[in-house]
Design a protein around this motif. Structure first.
Motif, PDB file in Angstrom:
ATOM      1  N   GLU A   1      -6.466  16.587 -13.057  1.00  0.00           N
ATOM      2  CA  GLU A   1      -5.430  16.573 -12.027  1.00  0.00           C
ATOM      3  C   GLU A   1      -6.023  16.329 -10.637  1.00  0.00           C
ATOM      4  OE1 GLU A   1      -3.055  20.089 -12.503  1.00  0.00           O
ATOM      5  OE2 GLU A   1      -2.272  19.432 -14.448  1.00  0.00           O
ATOM      6  N   ARG A   2      -7.195  16.887 -10.370  1.00  0.00           N
ATOM      7  CA  ARG A   2      -7.840  16.634  -9.084  1.00  0.00           C
ATOM      8  C   ARG A   2      -8.192  15.151  -8.943  1.00  0.00           C
ATOM      9  NH1 ARG A   2     -11.618  19.865  -9.599  1.00  0.00           N
ATOM     10  NH2 ARG A   2     -13.213  18.446 -10.359  1.00  0.00           N
ATOM     11  N   LYS A   3      -8.735  14.559 -10.014  1.00  0.00           N
ATOM     12  CA  LYS A   3      -9.093  13.139  -9.980  1.00  0.00           C
ATOM     13  C   LYS A   3      -7.849  12.272  -9.771  1.00  0.00           C
ATOM     14  CE  LYS A   3     -11.779   9.506 -10.769  1.00  0.00           C
ATOM     15  NZ  LYS A   3     -10.783   8.428 -10.912  1.00  0.00           N
ATOM     16  N   TYR A   4      -6.747  12.649 -10.393  1.00  0.00           N
ATOM     17  CA  TYR A   4      -5.533  11.848 -10.245  1.00  0.00           C
ATOM     18  C   TYR A   4      -5.002  11.942  -8.817  1.00  0.00           C
ATOM     19  CZ  TYR A   4      -0.976   9.822 -11.236  1.00  0.00           C
ATOM     20  OH  TYR A   4       0.144   9.019 -11.228  1.00  0.00           O
ATOM     21  N   GLN A   5      -5.052  13.118  -8.222  1.00  0.00           N
ATOM     22  CA  GLN A   5      -4.603  13.263  -6.845  1.00  0.00           C
ATOM     23  C   GLN A   5      -5.480  12.446  -5.896  1.00  0.00           C
ATOM     24  OE1 GLN A   5      -3.777  17.326  -5.576  1.00  0.00           O
ATOM     25  NE2 GLN A   5      -3.240  17.895  -7.659  1.00  0.00           N
ATOM     26  N   GLU A   6      -6.786  12.416  -6.163  1.00  0.00           N
ATOM     27  CA  GLU A   6      -7.684  11.610  -5.339  1.00  0.00           C
ATOM     28  C   GLU A   6      -7.352  10.125  -5.483  1.00  0.00           C
ATOM     29  OE1 GLU A   6     -11.506  12.739  -6.772  1.00  0.00           O
ATOM     30  OE2 GLU A   6     -11.594  14.599  -5.589  1.00  0.00           O
ATOM     31  N   ASP A   7      -7.041   9.695  -6.710  1.00  0.00           N
ATOM     32  CA  ASP A   7      -6.669   8.291  -6.940  1.00  0.00           C
ATOM     33  C   ASP A   7      -5.377   7.936  -6.207  1.00  0.00           C
ATOM     34  OD1 ASP A   7      -8.890   7.974  -8.514  1.00  0.00           O
ATOM     35  OD2 ASP A   7      -7.819   8.178 -10.430  1.00  0.00           O
ATOM     36  N   LEU A   8      -4.417   8.863  -6.210  1.00  0.00           N
ATOM     37  CA  LEU A   8      -3.168   8.615  -5.490  1.00  0.00           C
ATOM     38  C   LEU A   8      -3.420   8.468  -3.991  1.00  0.00           C
ATOM     39  CD1 LEU A   8      -0.567  11.010  -7.195  1.00  0.00           C
ATOM     40  CD2 LEU A   8      -0.652   8.519  -7.316  1.00  0.00           C
ATOM     41  N   ASN A   9      -4.273   9.332  -3.446  1.00  0.00           N
ATOM     42  CA  ASN A   9      -4.580   9.255  -2.018  1.00  0.00           C
ATOM     43  C   ASN A   9      -5.230   7.918  -1.658  1.00  0.00           C
ATOM     44  OD1 ASN A   9      -3.568  11.793  -1.377  1.00  0.00           O
ATOM     45  ND2 ASN A   9      -5.521  12.822  -1.749  1.00  0.00           N
ATOM     46  N   LYS A  10      -6.133   7.458  -2.520  1.00  0.00           N
ATOM     47  CA  LYS A  10      -6.777   6.163  -2.285  1.00  0.00           C
ATOM     48  C   LYS A  10      -5.764   5.030  -2.355  1.00  0.00           C
ATOM     49  CE  LYS A  10     -11.321   7.529  -4.072  1.00  0.00           C
ATOM     50  NZ  LYS A  10     -12.324   7.323  -5.166  1.00  0.00           N
ATOM     51  N   ALA A  11      -4.833   5.136  -3.315  1.00  0.00           N
ATOM     52  CA  ALA A  11      -3.807   4.100  -3.465  1.00  0.00           C
ATOM     53  C   ALA A  11      -2.914   4.035  -2.234  1.00  0.00           C
ATOM     54  CB  ALA A  11      -2.963   4.375  -4.714  1.00  0.00           C
ATOM     55  N   PHE A  12      -2.553   5.205  -1.682  1.00  0.00           N
ATOM     56  CA  PHE A  12      -1.733   5.237  -0.482  1.00  0.00           C
ATOM     57  C   PHE A  12      -2.463   4.595   0.692  1.00  0.00           C
ATOM     58  CE2 PHE A  12       0.315   9.316  -2.266  1.00  0.00           C
ATOM     59  CZ  PHE A  12       1.208   8.549  -2.998  1.00  0.00           C
ATOM     60  N   GLY A  13      -3.777   4.869   0.783  1.00  0.00           N
ATOM     61  CA  GLY A  13      -4.566   4.275   1.848  1.00  0.00           C
ATOM     62  C   GLY A  13      -4.606   2.760   1.738  1.00  0.00           C
ATOM     63  N   SER A  14      -4.733   2.262   0.522  1.00  0.00           N
ATOM     64  CA  SER A  14      -4.762   0.811   0.294  1.00  0.00           C
ATOM     65  C   SER A  14      -3.430   0.175   0.655  1.00  0.00           C
ATOM     66  CB  SER A  14      -5.108   0.520  -1.174  1.00  0.00           C
ATOM     67  OG  SER A  14      -6.390   1.003  -1.505  1.00  0.00           O
ATOM     68  N   LEU A  15      -2.328   0.868   0.316  1.00  0.00           N
ATOM     69  CA  LEU A  15      -1.008   0.343   0.657  1.00  0.00           C
ATOM     70  C   LEU A  15      -0.817   0.273   2.166  1.00  0.00           C
ATOM     71  CD1 LEU A  15       1.308   2.124  -1.952  1.00  0.00           C
ATOM     72  CD2 LEU A  15       0.868  -0.331  -1.783  1.00  0.00           C
ATOM     73  N   SER A  16      -1.284   1.314   2.845  1.00  0.00           N
ATOM     74  CA  SER A  16      -1.120   1.363   4.299  1.00  0.00           C
ATOM     75  C   SER A  16      -1.861   0.226   4.980  1.00  0.00           C
ATOM     76  CB  SER A  16      -1.618   2.713   4.828  1.00  0.00           C
ATOM     77  OG  SER A  16      -1.521   2.765   6.227  1.00  0.00           O
ATOM     78  N   GLU A  17      -3.073  -0.061   4.498  1.00  0.00           N
ATOM     79  CA  GLU A  17      -3.892  -1.098   5.111  1.00  0.00           C
ATOM     80  C   GLU A  17      -3.606  -2.485   4.551  1.00  0.00           C
ATOM     81  OE1 GLU A  17      -5.919  -0.764   7.708  1.00  0.00           O
ATOM     82  OE2 GLU A  17      -5.189   1.303   7.800  1.00  0.00           O
ATOM     83  N   GLY A  18      -2.920  -2.535   3.406  1.00  0.00           N
ATOM     84  CA  GLY A  18      -2.681  -3.820   2.761  1.00  0.00           C
ATOM     85  C   GLY A  18      -1.231  -4.235   2.774  1.00  0.00           C
ATOM     86  N   ALA A  19      -0.511  -3.884   1.703  1.00  0.00           N
ATOM     87  CA  ALA A  19       0.862  -4.361   1.519  1.00  0.00           C
ATOM     88  C   ALA A  19       1.787  -3.934   2.655  1.00  0.00           C
ATOM     89  CB  ALA A  19       1.405  -3.848   0.182  1.00  0.00           C
ATOM     90  N   PHE A  20       1.745  -2.659   3.055  1.00  0.00           N
ATOM     91  CA  PHE A  20       2.638  -2.190   4.107  1.00  0.00           C
ATOM     92  C   PHE A  20       2.332  -2.863   5.446  1.00  0.00           C
ATOM     93  CE2 PHE A  20       3.455   2.131   1.890  1.00  0.00           C
ATOM     94  CZ  PHE A  20       4.356   1.499   1.048  1.00  0.00           C
ATOM     95  N   LYS A  21       1.033  -3.031   5.727  1.00  0.00           N
ATOM     96  CA  LYS A  21       0.643  -3.640   6.992  1.00  0.00           C
ATOM     97  C   LYS A  21       1.113  -5.082   7.083  1.00  0.00           C
ATOM     98  CE  LYS A  21      -3.327  -3.962  10.106  1.00  0.00           C
ATOM     99  NZ  LYS A  21      -4.781  -3.688  10.252  1.00  0.00           N
ATOM    100  N   SER A  22       1.106  -5.789   5.960  1.00  0.00           N
ATOM    101  CA  SER A  22       1.537  -7.184   5.957  1.00  0.00           C
ATOM    102  C   SER A  22       3.031  -7.329   6.186  1.00  0.00           C
ATOM    103  CB  SER A  22       1.158  -7.847   4.626  1.00  0.00           C
ATOM    104  OG  SER A  22       1.902  -7.293   3.559  1.00  0.00           O
ATOM    105  N   LEU A  23       3.776  -6.237   5.982  1.00  0.00           N
ATOM    106  CA  LEU A  23       5.217  -6.288   6.220  1.00  0.00           C
ATOM    107  C   LEU A  23       5.562  -6.163   7.699  1.00  0.00           C
ATOM    108  CD1 LEU A  23       6.459  -3.970   3.326  1.00  0.00           C
ATOM    109  CD2 LEU A  23       6.615  -6.462   3.417  1.00  0.00           C
ATOM    110  N   ARG A  24       4.627  -5.691   8.509  1.00  0.00           N
ATOM    111  CA  ARG A  24       4.889  -5.469   9.928  1.00  0.00           C
ATOM    112  C   ARG A  24       4.472  -6.685  10.758  1.00  0.00           C
ATOM    113  NH1 ARG A  24       2.066  -0.562   8.866  1.00  0.00           N
ATOM    114  NH2 ARG A  24       0.352  -1.272  10.178  1.00  0.00           N
ATOM    115  N   ARG A  25       5.238  -6.982  11.784  1.00  0.00           N
ATOM    116  CA  ARG A  25       4.845  -8.024  12.732  1.00  0.00           C
ATOM    117  C   ARG A  25       3.663  -7.510  13.543  1.00  0.00           C
ATOM    118  NH1 ARG A  25       7.591 -12.269  15.081  1.00  0.00           N
ATOM    119  NH2 ARG A  25       9.586 -11.576  14.204  1.00  0.00           N
ATOM    120  N   GLN A  26       2.575  -8.259  13.543  1.00  0.00           N
ATOM    121  CA  GLN A  26       1.375  -7.816  14.248  1.00  0.00           C
ATOM    122  C   GLN A  26       1.562  -7.839  15.763  1.00  0.00           C
ATOM    123  OE1 GLN A  26      -1.361  -6.584  12.523  1.00  0.00           O
ATOM    124  NE2 GLN A  26       0.191  -6.717  10.927  1.00  0.00           N
ATOM    125  N   LEU A  27       2.307  -8.816  16.266  1.00  0.00           N
ATOM    126  CA  LEU A  27       2.566  -8.924  17.689  1.00  0.00           C
ATOM    127  C   LEU A  27       4.043  -9.246  17.902  1.00  0.00           C
ATOM    128  CD1 LEU A  27      -0.459 -11.143  18.808  1.00  0.00           C
ATOM    129  CD2 LEU A  27      -0.164  -8.706  19.286  1.00  0.00           C
TER     130      LEU A  27
END
Length: 271
Positions: free
Chosen positions: A218-244
């Protein structure tokens, strides 16, 4: 699709902590309070699959409702309190509490697992309920943890569910970890995960060792979820926002009060 099937699908897809709201909405849409009787089978399936919890009359502790501790006819039992209770699936209330003694060849193992699992849940989940139940003609044990956190005032609710089927004779264990989070402020976003688990703990393993294996997974799975959220924030979610903004220039926030919306920010001409 029949009306009953359609209504049942609404119930089955209800986010954690929102069954009463969904039921109220269904009644309001149909203009029929008696529809609740038609939904009774759907309520039971939902509560058992979600590992719903309820407080026994006169107790502050919450006990589980699941297919593993069902005695039939809406009656369930709890190992820790050594009691059985009637559960109303529509209102999610318990009643008619009676003494219940567990009969199992693995009674000692069940009690040891309940103790170790309780310690683990208390340390890692702020609000949780646990259960260990003999299943499959007493040849296996179901080990369950559910942790729910509801914050409707902040427009979100969430639930963690983990279930494992442990076979004492072989020391094998299989199960799944499920996370369900609903966020609905000015939108409707839902996270649903299902992590399949398979591991071996050995036929001679004691309760603390078995729970340590579960804790590691369960600890490993929670760590994996946290990493996945970080990747989404820097990747897919960021690409949805207008940079300027459309001016292609960053906004000078210290001068924001001086901007004239639609002209300065939008690049239009000023008078």
């Amino acid at each position: 699709m029949s009306k009953a099937a359609a209504l049942s699908s609404f119930v089955q897809s209800t986010p954690p902590g929102e069954l009463a709201d969904v039921t109220k909405a269904i009644k309001s849409i149909l203009g029929n309070d008696s529809v609740q009787n038609e939904l009774e089978p759907a309520f039971q399936t939902y509560n058992e699959e979600q590992f719903s919890t309820t407080k026994l009359p006169g107790s502050s502790n919450e006990v589980l409702v699941s297919p593993y501790n069902s005695l039939g006819d809406g009656v369930y039992y709890d190992v820790e309190s050594q009691s059985s209770f009637k559960f109303d699936h529509a209102t999610q209330k318990a009643s008619n509490v009676q003494t219940y003694a567990l009969e199992s060849n693995h009674s000692d193992v069940v009690k040891s697992l309940v103790k170790s699992l309780g310690t683990h849940a208390t340390e890692h989940y702020p609000k949780s309920s646990i259960g260990v139940y003999p299943v499959e003609d007493d040849s296996q044990l179901a080990i369950i943890t559910v942790a729910s956190k509801y914050s409707p005032s902040n427009f979100w609710n969430g639930r963690w569910r983990s279930q494992y089927i442990y076979t004492p004779s072989s020391g094998s264990m299989t199960g799944a970890i499920k996370v369900d989070v609903h966020y609905y402020e000015d939108g409707n976003v839902r996270l649903l995960t299902n992590k399949e688990v398979s591991l071996s703990v050995g036929s001679a393993a004691k309760a603390p060792e078995i729970i340590r294996k579960i804790a590691d997974v369960e600890r490993k799975y929670q760590e994996d979820l946290n990493k996945a959220f970080g990747s989404l924030s820097e990747g897919a979610f960021k690409s949805l926002r207008r940079q300027l903004p459309i001016t292609r220039q960053k906004i000078e926030w210290e001068k924001i009060s001086g901007y004239r919306l639609g002209q300065d920010i939008g690049g239009g001409r000023t008078r």
